[in-house]
Design an enzyme around this catalytic site. Structure first.
Site, short mmCIF file in Angstrom:
data_model
loop_
_atom_site.label_atom_id
_atom_site.label_comp_id
_atom_site.label_asym_id
_atom_site.label_seq_id
_atom_site.Cartn_x
_atom_site.Cartn_y
_atom_site.Cartn_z
N GLY A 294 0.78 -1.23 0.00
CA GLY A 294 0.00 0.00 0.00
C GLY A 294 0.81 1.27 0.00
O GLY A 294 1.97 1.29 0.37
N SER A 295 0.22 2.35 -0.47
CA SER A 295 0.84 3.66 -0.45
C SER A 295 -0.05 4.65 -1.18
O SER A 295 -1.24 4.69 -0.93
CB SER A 295 2.24 3.62 -1.07
N ARG A 296 0.52 5.40 -2.15
CA ARG A 296 -0.24 6.46 -2.77
C ARG A 296 0.20 6.67 -4.22
O ARG A 296 1.37 6.49 -4.55
CB ARG A 296 -0.02 7.75 -1.98
#
Length: 219
Positions: free
Chosen positions: A188-190
Site C-alpha cells: 500500500g501507499s499512494r
C-alpha cells in the site's frame, strides 16, 4: 484449489518462502506442542491469507479504451483534489488527484491512458506516512509522464511508512496501452495524478475508486 484471482508476479517468491516457513512452523508446533497444534496452524493460515491478499491481481479491462478518459490508476480512496505546483517535470501548476492505497486494497498500478512514455525517473527518499503533505516530494517515489498525442499526464508512485518496494515497468520511448499494468507498490501507499488545469473531474474527495473501472477525469 483454484484462487478466484491471479497472484501478481511481485508476490510469488515472497509467498512461496512464506508458505514454506509457515508449514515448517506448523510441523514443529504439532511435534512439540500437539495439544495446541491446530490453534497454531489456524493462526498461521490466517497470517498467510493476509499476505496473500496483498498480491492479488484481479483481471480488469477498461470498459472503453478512450485516451480522452482518465481511468483510476489504482484502487483506494481519493485523498487530495487541488491545484498544485508540479516542480519536477511540468514546472507549473496542475490539477492534482491523489489516491491512497490501504493495506487491504489491490496494489497493482495501471495505465490511466495510452500513449508514449516520455519521462521516467526514480527518486530515493524517506518513508513518511503516505498522507503526509511532504510525502510527494520527500518520500521514495517514481515519476512517469505519458503523452497521448494531445496532452501529457504525470503519474507519481509514492512509498509510505510500510510500502518500501516500488516497482515500475515503464521505459522512456515505450508505447503503452490504456489499462495495462505499469507498476506495483507492495503493502500500500499512494499514487498522484497531475492533469492539465481545467480538466473535468469525475470524482470527489474521499470517494473510493477502482483501477481501470472508475473514471477520474475527462480531457
Amino acid at each position: 484449489m483454484k484462487l478466484p484471482f491471479r497472484i501478481h508476479k511481485e508476490g510469488r517468491r515472497m509467498l512461496t518462502v512464506t508458505l514454506a516457513i509457515l508449514t515448517a512452523l506448523t510441523a514443529i508446533a504439532f511435534y512439540f506442542i500437539p495439544h495446541v497444534g491446530w490453534i497454531v496452524a489456524g493462526v498461521l493460515f490466517v497470517f498467510f491469507l493476509i499476505i496473500l491478499q496483498f498480491f492479488r491481481n484481479p483481471r480488469r479491462l477498461v470498459p472503453v479504451e478512450d485516451d480522452n478518459i482518465i481511468y483510476a490508476p489504482a484502487d483506494g480512496k481519493v485523498v487530495v483534489i487541488e491545484e498544485a505546483e508540479e516542480p519536477e517535470y511540468f514546472k507549473e501548476r496542475r490539477l492534482q488527484v491523489s489516491i491512497f492505497m490501504s493495506p487491504v486494497n489491490v496494489h497493482v498500478n495501471r495505465n490511466p491512458i495510452g500513449g508514449e512514455v516520455v519521462y521516467n525517473a526514480y527518486h530515493p527518499g524517506k518513508y513518511l506516512v503516505a498522507w503526509h503533505p511532504k510525502s510527494s516530494t520527500e518520500n521514495e517515489r517514481t515519476t512517469v509522464v505519458i503523452d497521448n498525442g494531445t496532452t501529457q499526464i504525470l503519474l507519481r508512485q509514492i512509498a509510505g511508512a510500510l510500502a518500501k518496494r516500488i516497482k515500475n515497468y515503464l521505459e522512456v520511448g515505450q508505447t503503452v496501452r490504456q489499462g495495462e499494468d505499469f507498476g506495483f507498490i507492495k503493502f500500500g501507499s499512494r499514487v498522484d495524478i497531475f492533469l492539465p488545469l481545467g480538466t473535468q473531474l469525475e470524482v470527489d474527495l474521499n470517494q473510493k475508486v477502482k483501477g481501470n473501472k472508475t473514471v477520474i477525469a475527462r480531457l
